[in-house]
Design an enzyme around this catalytic site. Structure first.
Site, mmCIF file in Angstrom:
data_model
loop_
_atom_site.group_PDB
_atom_site.id
_atom_site.type_symbol
_atom_site.label_atom_id
_atom_site.label_comp_id
_atom_site.label_asym_id
_atom_site.label_seq_id
_atom_site.Cartn_x
_atom_site.Cartn_y
_atom_site.Cartn_z
ATOM 1 N N THR A 157 40.292 36.795 35.673
ATOM 2 C CA THR A 157 39.810 35.662 34.881
ATOM 3 C C THR A 157 39.127 34.667 35.799
ATOM 4 O O THR A 157 39.566 34.464 36.934
ATOM 5 C CB THR A 157 40.981 34.962 34.149
ATOM 6 O OG1 THR A 157 41.579 35.886 33.241
ATOM 7 C CG2 THR A 157 40.502 33.758 33.368
ATOM 8 N N CYS A 161 38.167 39.821 31.976
ATOM 9 C CA CYS A 161 39.326 40.496 31.392
ATOM 10 C C CYS A 161 39.315 41.999 31.654
ATOM 11 O O CYS A 161 39.927 42.772 30.917
ATOM 12 C CB CYS A 161 39.432 40.215 29.896
ATOM 13 S SG CYS A 161 39.519 38.444 29.531
#
Length: 260
Positions: A88, A186
């Site tokens: 992230t 992700c």
């Protein structure tokens, strides 16, 4: 006894502004331990980070696309942390929220808690006129989740230890979307990231802590509504130049918080 049902425990919110990732990481781990020991109540940290990449505990570091020299040139650290999920990006213009919540004491299982966090992100987007939703099998918050062009506007990754959650969500407000090119967001190659500014037709908007504060306020009110919790503490201001003059009720109306 008046026969009324007791409310869930209160949620103490703190607006921290922009702080380094390591500082917030240490703070939430300390608070999670204190919450497990009943030294403090449930907490919600709202903040913005300097640019950093974080990897979940089992994440594949091959999803970091930028080489170490480029990251060093830009001053971007890569950290592996305890949460679930893949890589992230955090940076200016992005709301980060860390709920430190004793789930069992609130009568919550993990899945409903995750859905409450996703729902609060959806509500916060709606406060700015942006429609978002859940995407089955893909945690977080999405624009056009079931359409031909799904775009991720919010990420989610939490850790639960001794029954207490920490880590949390990241909602793109006015973040520089080009920075997501440093990673497969992700862990999904080709995933499109978006922001409230982008979806509002303000693609040239610069990262703004003031916008993050407004989104943080909307998120906090929405999460409290979904958890049936009273908020206490330091809500972010609607307008940092005016401090906390805006009323709680007017922000609740703005947030569109619900219990769907």
């Amino acid at each position: 006894m008046d026969g009324s049902s007791p409310r869930a425990p209160s949620l103490h919110v703190r607006w921290l502004g922009r702080i380094p990732y390591r500082e917030a990481w240490g703070l939430q781990r300390r608070l999670a331990a204190e919450r497990a020991d009943d030294v403090v109540g449930d907490q919600l940290l709202l903040l913005e980070h300097d640019a950093v990449l974080t990897l979940g505990r089992h994440a594949d570091d091959g999803h970091v696309l930028a080489d170490p020299a480029e990251l060093a040139r830009r001053g971007i650290e890569v950290l592996r942390v305890e949460r679930g999920g893949e890589v992230t990006y955090h940076g200016p213009g992005q709301l980060v929220a860390y709920p430190i919540v004793a789930l069992e004491r609130r009568g919550l299982l993990l899945r409903p808690f995750v859905r409450a966090l996703e729902g609060a992100m959806i509500d916060a987007c709606l406060a700015f006129g942006v429609t978002a939703g859940r995407r089955e099998g893909h945690p977080g918050c999405w624009c056009d989740p079931d359409g031909p062009s799904p775009r991720k506007i919010g990420a989610l990754g939490i850790r639960v230890e001794r029954g207490v959650s920490y880590h949390g969500i990241a909602l793109n407000v006015s973040v520089d979307l080009d920075d997501f090119g440093l990673i497969d967001p992700c862990g999904v190659p080709g995933l499109r990231s978006t922001s409230i500014a982008q979806e509002s037709g303000e693609s040239s908007a610069r990262p703004s802590t003031a916008d993050v504060a407004r989104a943080g306020r909307a998120f906090a009110l929405a999460l409290a509504a979904r958890l049936d919790a009273e908020l206490e503490g330091d809500l972010p201001p609607l307008d940092p130049d005016r401090g906390l003059e805006a009323t709680h009720d007017s922000t609740r109306a703005m947030s569109g918080a619900g219990t769907g």
